[in-house]
Write a protein that holds these residues in place. Sequence first.
Motif: not given
Length: 410
Positions: A23-24, A300, A327, A180, A246
């Motif tokens: 995840h970011s 993605c 996410l 996200p 995302d």
Amino acid sequence: MNQVLEFDEALAVVLREATALRHSDAVERHPLLECLGRVLAEPVVADRDQPGFDRSTRDGFAVRAADASAGRAMRVQGLVRAGEQWEGLLEAGAAIEIMTGAPLPKGADAVLMVEHVERGDGSIRLAEGRGICAGENIVPKGSEAQAGDVLLPVGTELGAAEIALAAACGWAEPKVFARPKVAIVATGDELVEIGQAPAAHQIRNSNSYGIAALVTQAGGWPGRLQVARDRREELWERVAQGRMWDLLVFSGGVSMGKYDLVDEVLAESGAEFFFTGVKMQPGKPVVFGRLPERDGVRECYFFGLPGNPVSTQVTFQCFVGPMVRALAGAAVEGPRFVQATLGEDVAGKAGLTRLLPARLTGHRVRPEVKLVGWQGSGDLAANARANCYAVLPAEGRNLGKGEMISVLLQ
Ligand code: AMP
Ligand code: MG
């Protein structure tokens, strides 16, 4: 490209991918209350022992247990309220009146409940038949948590209990992960926007709203892209836009119809499919996969949810919700099922795991679940009358009133 999985297999596949994804790590700070539903990007640590002092849990009298147990009258030396600190020592054979939440005076080792004492003139004694031991009605300093303990680890979703704990630790502006971004693409020639009056053969695009609400509940940031007509060019365009997000969620166009082109267009875009159907009702045509990294745009994940609105909602809750949460940086967890007593006989139907709109009563001892009558997977009104989905197993056994079944809360 035809992978139809059992319901439990599909749940496991989603959890596998949710566990594997990166995840970011973008983070932001917000005032505590705005963090409800968000995911912690820093641990919440006890900034001091909890409680910070030996705390009385009762209104009563701080004593030495040994003095009080002897049954003698004890002189009341004074009073300590919550928010005060008793200076000095509890004298031998004496008691200090104390309120809930006040720190225990030095020398005392127990608190007599006010209900358990007899009052005399300036003194008290333990009532007949009552006893007291050292430590009673006291929560010792540091027994709930010690300074430096991690109370909420990174990845915790902040609900009301967590917000209260963070507040107790002084976390006024926690660091949380950025939400996200989830692109929502409704497909279908029959759709009009919700502010428009549909012609007799048209319907309003309710799914984009239903999905956006579910994305928000799962901690994501929903973006409703323009509706795609059932044309390759428009779907291509939406895939190109949506893969920058995302997560990409389609509604409609994944069934067997002549104009159900979503799978095809995704396949032509190089998608990898984890499943193209699940043996469940509603929701059988649901699709899950991943678009590869391309031209500097990172990979993605995507879902193709069936267009029938109840199918859309059920499949989101089972499969998309856990991915959105992952996410968002949350510790990975599948959808939460609970057990409830079936309130009626239900005829079995073999082949598909059925998740039917139902109502769970709030009875404390024996929550009971009953199906809501519905006209099938397009029946949004029935879905709104329901507060859960009753899970009826794929073996198709008839179920009797009083049996325990699994329920997915809405
Ligand atoms: P599809 O999955 O595209 O075959 O659509 C199945 C059914 O769901 C059809 O009756 C559609 O009209 C309906 N439907 C598709 N998309 C939406 C939407 N965005 N909102 C409400 N209903 C939809
Ligand atoms: Mg369609």
